[in-house]
Write an enzyme that holds these catalytic residues in place. Structure first.
Site, PDB file in Angstrom:
ATOM      1  N   GLY A 165     -10.342   3.720  -1.430  1.00  0.00           N
ATOM      2  CA  GLY A 165     -10.193   3.929   0.005  1.00  0.00           C
ATOM      3  C   GLY A 165      -9.595   5.286   0.290  1.00  0.00           C
ATOM      4  N   ILE A 220      -6.439   6.492   0.171  1.00  0.00           N
ATOM      5  CA  ILE A 220      -5.505   7.017  -0.829  1.00  0.00           C
ATOM      6  C   ILE A 220      -6.181   7.142  -2.187  1.00  0.00           C
ATOM      7  CG2 ILE A 220      -3.323   6.615  -2.022  1.00  0.00           C
ATOM      8  CD1 ILE A 220      -3.121   7.451   0.970  1.00  0.00           C
ATOM      9  N   GLY A 221      -6.900   6.108  -2.593  1.00  0.00           N
ATOM     10  CA  GLY A 221      -7.593   6.169  -3.874  1.00  0.00           C
ATOM     11  C   GLY A 221      -8.639   7.271  -3.911  1.00  0.00           C
ATOM     12  N   SER A 267      -0.568   0.322   9.621  1.00  0.00           N
ATOM     13  CA  SER A 267      -1.620  -0.337   8.843  1.00  0.00           C
ATOM     14  C   SER A 267      -1.692  -1.825   9.151  1.00  0.00           C
ATOM     15  CB  SER A 267      -1.368  -0.120   7.345  1.00  0.00           C
ATOM     16  OG  SER A 267      -0.116  -0.653   6.960  1.00  0.00           O
ATOM     17  N   GLU A 281      -0.381  -7.203   5.266  1.00  0.00           N
ATOM     18  CA  GLU A 281       0.584  -7.067   4.168  1.00  0.00           C
ATOM     19  C   GLU A 281       1.968  -7.616   4.554  1.00  0.00           C
ATOM     20  OE1 GLU A 281      -0.278  -3.337   1.448  1.00  0.00           O
ATOM     21  OE2 GLU A 281      -0.224  -2.719   3.528  1.00  0.00           O
ATOM     22  N   ASN A 324       6.024  -2.065  11.111  1.00  0.00           N
ATOM     23  CA  ASN A 324       4.730  -2.732  10.922  1.00  0.00           C
ATOM     24  C   ASN A 324       4.642  -4.071  11.648  1.00  0.00           C
ATOM     25  OD1 ASN A 324       2.471  -1.683   8.769  1.00  0.00           O
ATOM     26  ND2 ASN A 324       4.431  -0.661   8.508  1.00  0.00           N
ATOM     27  N   LYS A 354      10.683   4.213   1.908  1.00  0.00           N
ATOM     28  CA  LYS A 354       9.380   3.986   2.536  1.00  0.00           C
ATOM     29  C   LYS A 354       9.327   2.594   3.169  1.00  0.00           C
ATOM     30  CE  LYS A 354       4.863   4.807   3.221  1.00  0.00           C
ATOM     31  NZ  LYS A 354       3.874   4.696   2.146  1.00  0.00           N
ATOM     32  N   GLY A 385      -9.713   0.934  -6.291  1.00  0.00           N
ATOM     33  CA  GLY A 385      -9.646   0.953  -4.834  1.00  0.00           C
ATOM     34  C   GLY A 385      -9.811   2.375  -4.340  1.00  0.00           C
TER      35      GLY A 385
END
Length: 324
Positions: free
Chosen positions: A9, A11-12, A273, A285, A212, A204, A7
């Site tokens: 994106g 972060i990746g 997000s 998520e 969220n 977190k 992944g």
């Protein structure tokens, strides 16, 4: 150390660019226009005081990467079951799987100790696919703090942060997690090995659990939610319930709820997000961030009435939008 990042994106890509710049043997598993751009022009990272291009190996076929020392999974939680089979060619006898994702991971109760040791978290792994194909014995916890975006194909922009908390589920300072920490540190990240990674996961998650779904329902930014007394009270009630669940499971909180709300408010006009996924028609998520907390509350016999109410609302909002 051979490291694959599944992944690529925000972060990746951030991880991959800096690891590649530091000379690590890194492979990005990417797709579509982003992959095509990385192959053609390299991966550009724009960050705090940084702007450079690297050329890490990149593919959409994990089998091409071969066996790795570590596979860092940076896709969002709803996508993990769909990549479990594809990851298998990268998993040698000692390969570690680093779950660099938000929410409650599927391995949460592995090496947990106590009466719930080995319990499966059904809301994030309903069919046991992850437990079977990404065995918890392979897993390393990782709490991600940077924030960023794919500015355009092949270009990752990081707005703040470079900290990745690492930890073994059993709290040990193993050779493998120490080696991973060293590799990330040499690439310029803050990557401490933590003895109580679940505590870090919850600090977190505490904000993600509440801000969220509320943002997805209200379309408000973090600072707008925190500044509205009525909405802030809903968020605070969810966090208090979440803390009660976590503490019943042995988690220790190093800050109080109002301080944690303040941290979220300080981020400013940020759209979470979950809100961004709703607006973009992508899977939200909800289960890893909210449903899992409800499930853990049931297991711990701790009531979660506010979480239950907000969860029901955001689930319906997501279903109506085709994002759940």
């Amino acid at each position: 150390m051979k490291i694959a990042i599944y992944g690529a994106g925000a972060i990746g890509g951030f991880l991959g660019a800096k690891l590649a710049q530091a000379g690590a043997a890194v492979t990005l598993i990417a797709r579509g226009a982003h992959l095509a751009a990385i192959r053609e022009k390299g991966l550009r990272l724009i960050g705090e005081g940084e702007d450079f291009v690297t050329r890490p190996a990149a593919t959409d076929n994990p089998a091409e990467a071969g066996e790795q020392d570590a596979v860092i999974v940076t896709v969002k939680a709803p996508a993990v079951a769909g990549i479990a089979d594809a990851m298998q060619p990268m998993l040698g006898p000692e390969t570690m799987i680093v779950t660099a994702m938000n929410g409650i991971p599927h391995w949460y109760f592995h090496a947990h100790g106590g009466p719930l040791d080995g319990e499966r978290v059904r809301s994030v792994d309903p069919d046991g696919v992850l437990w079977e194909k990404l065995p918890p014995q392979r897993c390393i916890g990782c709490v991600v703090y940077p924030a960023g975006e794919i500015a355009e194909p092949g270009v990752v922009k990081v707005t703040h942060g470079n900290r990745f908390m690492l930890g073994e589920p059993d709290g040990s300072r193993s050779d493998r997690v120490t080696a991973l920490s060293k590799a990330l540190t040499e690439a310029g990240f803050k990557a401490p090995v933590r003895p109580r990674i679940r505590d870090d996961i919850w600090i977190k998650l505490w904000g993600n659990l509440s801000f969220n779904p509320v943002s997805a329902l209200t379309h408000a930014t973090l600072e707008e939610i925190a500044a509205d007394p009525g909405v802030r009270a809903v968020v605070r009630a969810m966090m208090v319930e979440g803390q009660a669940v976590a503490e019943a499971l042995g988690v220790r909180f190093t800050v109080d709820v109002d301080t944690r709300i303040g941290w979220a408010a300080d981020v400013g006009a940020h759209r979470t997000s979950m809100l961004q996924d709703l607006e973009n028609g992508k899977p939200m998520e909800i289960d890893a961030l909210v449903t899992a907390v409800q499930e853990l509350g049931r297991l711990a016999k701790v009531p979660t009435p506010t979480i239950d109410m907000v969860l029901a609302l955001v689930q319906q909002r997501a279903r109506v939008a085709g994002c759940y």
